[in-house]
Design a protein around this motif. Structure first.
Motif, PDB file in Angstrom:
ATOM      1  N   LYS A 159     -27.441  41.349  48.744  1.00  0.00           N
ATOM      2  CA  LYS A 159     -27.446  42.448  49.720  1.00  0.00           C
ATOM      3  C   LYS A 159     -26.037  42.737  50.263  1.00  0.00           C
ATOM      4  CE  LYS A 159     -28.634  39.463  53.652  1.00  0.00           C
ATOM      5  NZ  LYS A 159     -29.611  39.195  54.729  1.00  0.00           N
ATOM      6  N   ASP A 160     -25.164  41.709  50.216  1.00  0.00           N
ATOM      7  CA  ASP A 160     -23.798  41.887  50.709  1.00  0.00           C
ATOM      8  C   ASP A 160     -22.975  42.804  49.808  1.00  0.00           C
ATOM      9  OD1 ASP A 160     -24.306  40.115  52.831  1.00  0.00           O
ATOM     10  OD2 ASP A 160     -23.760  38.379  51.614  1.00  0.00           O
ATOM     11  N   LEU A 161     -23.416  42.978  48.579  1.00  0.00           N
ATOM     12  CA  LEU A 161     -22.693  43.840  47.641  1.00  0.00           C
ATOM     13  C   LEU A 161     -22.649  45.286  48.123  1.00  0.00           C
ATOM     14  CD1 LEU A 161     -24.050  42.452  44.247  1.00  0.00           C
ATOM     15  CD2 LEU A 161     -21.743  42.175  45.146  1.00  0.00           C
ATOM     16  N   ASP A 162     -23.598  45.662  48.961  1.00  0.00           N
ATOM     17  CA  ASP A 162     -23.644  47.038  49.471  1.00  0.00           C
ATOM     18  C   ASP A 162     -22.447  47.359  50.368  1.00  0.00           C
ATOM     19  OD1 ASP A 162     -26.042  47.382  48.137  1.00  0.00           O
ATOM     20  OD2 ASP A 162     -27.280  46.885  49.881  1.00  0.00           O
ATOM     21  N   LYS A 163     -21.712  46.330  50.803  1.00  0.00           N
ATOM     22  CA  LYS A 163     -20.530  46.555  51.651  1.00  0.00           C
ATOM     23  C   LYS A 163     -19.337  47.059  50.826  1.00  0.00           C
ATOM     24  CE  LYS A 163     -21.758  42.411  54.348  1.00  0.00           C
ATOM     25  NZ  LYS A 163     -21.276  41.050  54.700  1.00  0.00           N
ATOM     26  N   ILE A 164     -19.420  46.905  49.507  1.00  0.00           N
ATOM     27  CA  ILE A 164     -18.293  47.233  48.627  1.00  0.00           C
ATOM     28  C   ILE A 164     -18.366  48.692  48.181  1.00  0.00           C
ATOM     29  CG2 ILE A 164     -17.116  46.635  46.471  1.00  0.00           C
ATOM     30  CD1 ILE A 164     -18.457  43.866  46.645  1.00  0.00           C
TER      31      ILE A 164
END
Length: 298
Positions: free
Chosen positions: A149-154
Motif C-alpha cells: 500500500k505504501d507504493l501509492d506514495k510514489i
C-alpha cells in the motif's frame, strides 16, 4: 538432551562495536547518555544501565549541554550533529560504518534526484532509528516503503532511486524492486535505465544469516530463538526458523521457556538476532542444561 548455540548468531559488527565504545567510555566518564536504546534488547539495555548508560530521546537531547552522548550503530540524521555543536555536546559516534556509507550514498543520490525531479525511496520501517538517519539525508523527502500500500506514495512518472534499510530481508527488497518496475512500466509504457535505479544496500553480515538459520533450524528438533521483542531483525529471523521448524519458540529470556516444549532426546538449537548478546544465549543454555538434569524433561 543435546543443546547447541548457533555460532553465527549474536551481535553484528556494528552493535558489538557500539557496546564496546560505550563500555570503554564509561570506565573514565561519570555520565554517558545514549540517544535511544543502544540495542533492541531490554536485557542488554538493563545491563549497561547498571553501569551508568542513560538512555535519552531526541527531545531530551535538545535540553542537554556540556556532556557526552553516544550515537548508537543505527546512525543519526544531520540535525543531531547540529544540536550537539549548538549545545557543546561531545558525541561518541558509534555509527556502524556500513550505515555511514549508506547515508553518504543516499545523500549523493538525493542531490542527483533533486536536479532530475526524481524521488528517493527507502525500503524500511518508518520510525526505525536507521531509517530516521537515512531520511535525514534527504531533508525528510524520502519515501519510506514497507508494504504494498505504501507504493501509492510514489509518482511512477518520475525517476525513482531505491535503497534499503541495512537489516531488511533480501527477498523482500527484490520483491519490492520488481513491483516498482511493474508500476513504472504500467505508468510509462517502458522501463528505461534513467527511470529506475535499485541499490541493494542490505548488510550481508545480516542477510547471510537467513540461509545459515535455515540449515540450523533443520539440524535441530526444537529451536529456542532469543531476541528482544522490539527487534524487527529478530522477528524476521525468527520467521525464518519457524518456516523450517514448527517447533520454534521466540523468547526474550529463560523465564519465558516452558519445560513442556521439550522431550528428553531432543536436539535443541539456541539462536538469536543481530541484537542478541551471546551471554544471554549462554544463560538460556545453562537454564536448559539444569532443567534437563533435574529431569524436568520427559
Amino acid at each position: 538432551m543435546e543443546i547447541t548455540i548457533d555460532k553465527n548468531s549474536g551481535y553484528c559488527f556494528g552493535v558489538e562495536f557500539a557496546i564496546k565504545m560505550a563500555e570503554d567510555e564509561m570506565e573514565t566518564s561519570d555520565k554517558l547518555y545514549c540517544l535511544g536504546d543502544i540495542v533492541h534488547n531490554d536485557m542488554e539495555v538493563k545491563r549497561l544501565s547498571a553501569k551508568g548508560l542513560e538512555v535519552i530521546d531526541r527531545e531530551a537531547l535538545r535540553e542537554l549541554s556540556n556532556c557526552k552522548v553516544l550515537i548508537r550503530a543505527h546512525g543519526e540524521p544531520p540535525e543531531t550533529y547540529k544540536t550537539a555543536i549548538e549545545n557543546n555536546i561531545e558525541l561518541i559516534d558509534a555509527s556502524c560504518p556500513v550505515v555511514l556509507k549508506l547515508q553518504h550514498r543516499v545523500k549523493t543520490s538525493f542531490d542527483k534526484m533533486q536536479r532530475e525531479d526524481g524521488q528517493i525511496v527507502i525500503y524500511g520501517k518508518k520510525g526505525h532509528a536507521e531509517v530516521i538517519g537515512l531520511t535525514g539525508q534527504t531533508l525528510e523527502k524520502a519515501i519510506v516503503v514497507m508494504e504494498d500500500k505504501d507504493l501509492d506514495k510514489i509518482d511512477f512518472e518520475k525517476p525513482v532511486t531505491l535503497f534499503s534499510q541495512t537489516t531488511k530481508s533480501t527477498k523482500g527488497f527484490y520483491s519490492l524492486k520488481e513491483k516498482i518496475e511493474q508500476r513504472i512500466l504500467a505508468a510509462k509504457g517502458s522501463l528505461e535505465e534513467v527511470d529506475f535505479t535499485a541499490n541493494d544496500s542490505i548488510c550481508r553480515q545480516v542477510s547471510n544469516r537467513e540461509p545459515q538459520l535455515n540449515r540450523f533450524s533443520k539440524e535441530n528438533d526444537i529451536i529456542i530463538f532469543v531476541s528482544g521483542k522490539k527487534s524487527s531483525n529478530g522477528r524476521a529471523l525468527y520467521e525464518v526458523c519457524k518456516s523450517q521448524n514448527d517447533r520454534s519458540y521466540f523468547v526474550e529470556n529463560e523465564d519465558e521457556i516452558d519445560p513442556n516444549w521439550f522431550k528428553s532426546n531432543d536436539r535443541v538449537g539456541i539462536c538469536g538476532a543481530t541484537s542478541t548478546p551471546m551471554w544471554l544465549m549462554e544463560q538460556v543454555k545453562d537454564f536448559l542444561t539444569a532443567m534437563a538434569s533435574d529431569k524436568a524433561v520427559v
